[in-house]
Write a protein that holds these residues in place. Structure first.
Motif, mmCIF file in Angstrom:
data_model
loop_
_atom_site.group_PDB
_atom_site.id
_atom_site.type_symbol
_atom_site.label_atom_id
_atom_site.label_comp_id
_atom_site.label_asym_id
_atom_site.label_seq_id
_atom_site.Cartn_x
_atom_site.Cartn_y
_atom_site.Cartn_z
ATOM 1 N N LEU A 212 0.838 -1.188 0.000
ATOM 2 C CA LEU A 212 0.000 0.000 0.000
ATOM 3 C C LEU A 212 0.881 1.249 0.000
ATOM 4 N N PRO A 213 0.397 2.384 -0.522
ATOM 5 C CA PRO A 213 1.230 3.600 -0.543
ATOM 6 C C PRO A 213 1.739 3.997 0.830
ATOM 7 N N GLY A 214 0.931 3.810 1.864
ATOM 8 C CA GLY A 214 1.363 4.194 3.195
ATOM 9 C C GLY A 214 2.480 3.337 3.743
ATOM 10 N N GLU A 215 2.708 2.165 3.155
ATOM 11 C CA GLU A 215 3.754 1.262 3.639
ATOM 12 C C GLU A 215 5.143 1.654 3.133
ATOM 13 N N GLN A 216 5.217 2.756 2.381
ATOM 14 C CA GLN A 216 6.514 3.270 1.963
ATOM 15 C C GLN A 216 7.049 4.314 2.938
ATOM 16 N N GLN A 217 6.354 4.529 4.026
ATOM 17 C CA GLN A 217 6.780 5.516 5.021
ATOM 18 C C GLN A 217 7.580 4.825 6.121
ATOM 19 N N PRO A 218 8.640 5.488 6.641
ATOM 20 C CA PRO A 218 9.423 4.901 7.739
ATOM 21 C C PRO A 218 8.535 4.554 8.926
ATOM 22 N N GLY A 219 8.760 3.370 9.504
ATOM 23 C CA GLY A 219 7.966 2.897 10.618
ATOM 24 C C GLY A 219 6.766 2.088 10.205
ATOM 25 N N HIS A 220 6.387 2.167 8.922
ATOM 26 C CA HIS A 220 5.233 1.400 8.422
ATOM 27 C C HIS A 220 5.667 0.466 7.280
ATOM 28 N N ASP A 221 6.936 0.144 7.237
ATOM 29 C CA ASP A 221 7.506 -0.561 6.095
ATOM 30 C C ASP A 221 7.886 -2.009 6.420
ATOM 31 N N HIS A 222 7.307 -2.591 7.443
ATOM 32 C CA HIS A 222 7.690 -3.945 7.838
ATOM 33 C C HIS A 222 6.730 -4.976 7.246
ATOM 34 N N GLU A 223 6.583 -4.929 5.925
ATOM 35 C CA GLU A 223 5.801 -5.926 5.194
ATOM 36 C C GLU A 223 6.703 -6.571 4.144
#
Length: 898
Positions: A212-223
């Motif tokens: 998802l676009p939001g998963e490219q932000q630091p802290g939300h990238d653990h996928e």
């Protein structure tokens, strides 16, 4: 056209029914005419006569109809095929030799063509891949190269092009990540990709979802999205893994999907998994570096030229906004496949070699057909006397040649099915830009059919022409069995053998050059001693190693423990070692005008422990090597190689010169060092490379992972590597089980691997040269055997008149010598001409990196002489066996019919 073809096929396969219909129609028209004449008052007999005259001869009309419908041609062709099959079965030896000869040439060319097709013409394995474009950065000073884009430029560029393309994605090369193992950690590769990656390629995950676009932000990238191969091997294709976690570098990542099985870029290795691409503050600040691969999908209605014009405008805006970094840069759009496809000179070189083998095979078969045609002159004369024209005789021989070509082509395709993958595996990696296996698809089979028919026509045309010009008087006379054939026939056979020898010289000379080059590379000085050295890679990926003191402490503990392993004499750490790749660092020389950022010089860079040079036995040419005193609190120092001194110091004394070394891709100065020593040049990629500029710094002052990901551990031991690798792994695990150990190899293995390309070059061209030698041996054997057979009566007379067997043998060998010497002369000339044409393509510069040949000239006389001598030996052996028959001719038998 289709209707006409269907009618012709119906006429051929339903001949009885068609002729019955024709008879019925002719009968109907005859009765109509007869009734017409009877009504005019003519008598029945006269009416019948006039009706027959009006309609025409029944048999004549039937033959004209058969000619117009193509039935006669097809029937004649079928008869020719049946007769050709009988003739080929009648001469199994000739048929076997001819078929195998053509099969070798056709098989080699089909296999090479399948590799060329897979590399050059096949589309990428993405839906509608022709609309995928690569967005690259250009440099005015290097106009022939395209570079990846920096993250900072990408973020400025992206908002301006969102309406120009269907979708845009960005990704990077694979990063290494550690995941827990049984002893030390295991290593997996993850490719950072943007959230639009799968959408742009039109290859959605097989199960689960994309990022998802939001998963490219630091802290939300653990996928993480697993590759299909890793999912299959590690998780046994378990569909329930979605939502579970995998530990990478000590952090948990949630598995959200599995990539489709067909997702392969082919130009670089496939990762184990995909992770979100982060554009952090650090790489946003960097414009001098590269690292992002940008792929876009074309928008319908917007041509490439219009899109490129927009890129030019954006490039000018970036250059005006950031003149120091982007003054000479442009943005280029090009096909994704073409962007990563490179020159294929080497691939076409081997394709040309395979083509020469096929030409030799065609000449060989043509020579055999000529001899066979002369032996069948009595048959052709009888057929001509019975009414067969020259066209019919020529057609018959072309059909026989076509059968040989089709059978040889079939066997060649079977050989190519096995040989294509073998040749593909032997091809040097520099020739194969795409990691794809060759396939025998429709295009390859069509090529095989085309060259089979072409080879058949080339082989049979000249023999058929001569055989169809039969002289009835001479061929039918009682002494025709001893006929030696017309002078033109003999000259053509000699010319074919000479052509075979000529082409064989070219192939054997080429094989000799590659073999000579390989031997020279094996003997080339490396600048270090690889014996009894074991190498392995360590990755310090845990976040605590971002602190230099923690990293240096762990490295010291590893060295102490490894040195204590029984059988280990010494050990060292280095960020780069020979034959394991290399990473460069920009630098400037203090006291000299600083060049623009884009024009900074660069040198290979390695951070090493003090005993590195002693371990590899690299000589110190000036100054000193690193010592334990070169610690974090002392003055920062560096060593350079002799090529660095030659290229950048202009004869100036290197000791004491200060350099500013920059971290890759940043504007901040990393460290200032002072040169305290000069070491000998070492080869880093292969023996056939230009000397690289090299910078060495102490690990204690510049931590190894500050510019690199992996650390190489070198250990000296006289024991087999299998005896010490286990204890070394155990000692590393005692320091930190989270440090993966990968790329285990002895330095001798690394050197041997660097020679693999040269070895395969020599092997491949050697295979073609050996095939050429075998075919030439068969050709000269057949030529001398036929020469002896045709002159048996003459040899009998000579022996009866007192000639010795040795004199007769010399007479037979003289003919072979004339053919061989003529072929050698033409072959030498052709070899030199081909060498002049291909010289630049082969990179024949002494010491040239990635060159096909090393340390010798394309006109190397010793190699040419060796190739000629080898071919002379082959010709002598092949000629002597049939020539001996001339010594054993019985005069009584030879003169029996006189």
């Amino acid at each position: 056209m289709v209707s006409d073809l269907l009618i012709r096929l119906r006429n051929l396969f339903r001949r009885t029914a068609v002729e019955s219909e024709l008879d019925e129609e002719l009968r109907f028209h005859f009765e109509q005419q007869l009734e017409k004449f009877l009504q005019s008052g003519l008598p029945l007999a006269e009416a019948r006569r006039r009706a027959r005259l009006t309609i025409g001869g029944h048999d004549q009309i039937r033959e004209e109809y058969r000619d117009s419908s193509g039935v006669r041609f097809l029937e004649t062709l079928a008869q020719d095929i049946r007769f050709a099959v009988r003739m080929l079965r009648k001469s199994p030896g000739f048929t076997t030799v001819a078929v195998l000869t053509l099969a070798l040439g056709i098989g080699a060319n089909t296999a090479i063509f399948s590799i060329v097709e897979a590399q050059i013409w096949n589309p990428l394995p993405f839906p509608d891949s022709k609309h995928l474009l690569f967005v690259g950065r250009t440099d005015a000073k290097r106009p022939h190269r395209t570079f990846m884009m920096s993250a900072a430029d990408f973020q400025d560029w992206l908002p301006q092009v969102k309406d120009s393309f269907v979708s845009v994605c960005a990704f990077q090369g694979s990063d290494y990540h550690a995941t827990p193992g049984t002893d030390t950690s295991e290593m997996v590769t993850g490719r950072p990709v943007s959230s639009t990656f799968f959408e742009t390629l039109r290859m959605p995950p097989a199960i689960g979802r994309a990022f998802l676009p939001g998963e490219q932000q630091p802290g939300h990238d653990h996928e993480a999205i697993l590759s299909h191969a890793y999912w299959k091997s590690r998780y046994a294709s378990n569909p329930k893994i979605i939502g579970t976690s995998i530990v990478l570098d000590g952090s948990a990542y949630t598995i959200v999907g599995v990539a489709p099985s067909g997702l392969r870029f082919e130009f670089f290795g496939d990762p184990d998994m995909y992770v979100p691409l982060l554009l952090t503050h650090r790489n946003r600040l960097s414009r001098s570096g590269t690292g992002l691969l940008i792929v876009v999908r074309e928008k319908p209605g917007i041509s490439l030229s219009v899109a490129q014009a927009q890129m030019d405008v954006i490039a000018k805006q970036l250059a005006a906004q950031y003149p120091q970094e982007n003054a000479n840069r442009g943005i280029k759009l090009q096909s994704l496949r073409e962007a990563f496809d490179g020159p294929h000179q080497g691939l076409f070189l081997f394709a040309g070699a395979a083509g020469l083998v096929l030409l030799i095979g065609c000449a060989n078969v043509a020579s055999l057909l000529l001899a066979r045609g002369l032996a069948r002159q009595h048959e052709f004369a009888i057929r001509s006397a019975l009414g067969a024209g020259r066209a019919a005789l020529l057609r018959q021989l072309l059909v026989e040649g076509g059968l040989l070509g089709i059978i040889g082509g079939g066997l060649g395709v079977l050989a190519a099915m096995w040989g294509a993958n073998t040749l593909n595996a032997l091809m040097p990696a520099d020739f194969l830009f795409r990691q794809v296996a060759p396939q025998l698809d429709g295009r390859v089979l069509a090529f095989a059919l085309a060259i089979s028919l072409t080879a058949a026509i080339l082989s049979a045309l000249a023999p058929g022409f001569f055989a169809s010009r039969v002289n009835l008087t001479s061929a039918l006379q009682s002494g025709a069995r001893g006929l030696s054939g017309p002078a033109g026939h003999r000259r053509l056979r000699s010319a074919l053998v000479i052509a075979e020898v000529t082409l064989a010289v070219v192939l054997l000379f080429g094989a000799g050059l590659f073999l000579n080059s390989f031997v020279r590379q094996m003997r080339a000085p490396l600048g270090f001693d690889p014996h009894n050295l074991i190498s392995l890679a360590l990755t310090f990926s845990d976040k605590r190693y971002a602190q230099p003191q923690n990293l240096w402490l762990a490295e010291q503990q590893i060295l102490e423990r490894v040195r204590a392993v029984p059988g280990i004499k010494d050990a060292s750490l280095a960020s780069q070692i020979p034959f394991a790749g290399g990473i460069g660092a920009d630098f400037t020389i203090v006291g000299q005008p600083a060049p623009p950022i884009a024009e900074r010089p660069s040198a290979l860079f390695s951070s090493v422990t003090p005993d590195y040079f002693q371990l590899l036995k690299i000589p110190i040419l000036a100054g000193r090597e690193f010592t334990a005193e070169d610690a974090p609190g002392s003055a920062t120092v560096a060593l350079v190689n002799e090529n660095f001194v030659h290229d950048y110091l202009n004869g100036k004394k290197p000791l004491g010169v200060e350099l500013d070394i920059f971290d890759e891709g940043t504007l901040d100065r990393k460290s200032r060092v002072r040169i305290v020593g000069v070491v000998q040049n070492t080869h880093m990629f292969g023996p056939n490379e230009v000397p690289f500029d090299f910078l060495y710094v102490p690990t204690a002052q510049v931590p190894i992972t500050s510019m690199n990901v992996s650390v190489f551990l070198l250990a000296s031991s006289a024991l087999p590597s299998s005896a010490v690798i286990g204890p070394i792994r155990h000692q590393i695990a005692q320091v930190d089980r989270g440090i993966p150990v990968t790329h285990v190899a002895t330095m001798e293995d690394r050197v041997d691997q660097s020679l693999q390309g040269a070895r395969n070059d020599a092997l491949l061209i050697g295979i073609f040269g050996a095939l050429a030698a075998v075919l030439v041996a068969v050709g000269i054997f057949g030529a001398i055997a036929y020469f002896v057979q045709q002159r048996t009566r003459e040899f009998g007379i000579r022996l009866a008149l007192g000639a010795s067997p040795a004199q007769v043998l010399r007479l037979a060998l003289k003919y072979s010598a004339v053919l061989g010497v003529s072929g050698l002369i033409f072959g030498i000339g052709l070899s030199l001409a081909v060498g002049r044409i291909l010289g630049s393509a082969l990179y024949l510069v002494r010491g040239q990196h990635d060159g096909l040949l090393y340390g010798l000239s394309i006109f190397d006389p010793l190699t040419l002489i060796a190739a000629c001598v080898f071919l002379v030996v082959v010709l002598a052996i092949a000629s002597y066996i049939p020539a001996r028959r001339a010594m054993r001719v019985d005069p009584m038998v030879a003169l029996r019919y006189e």
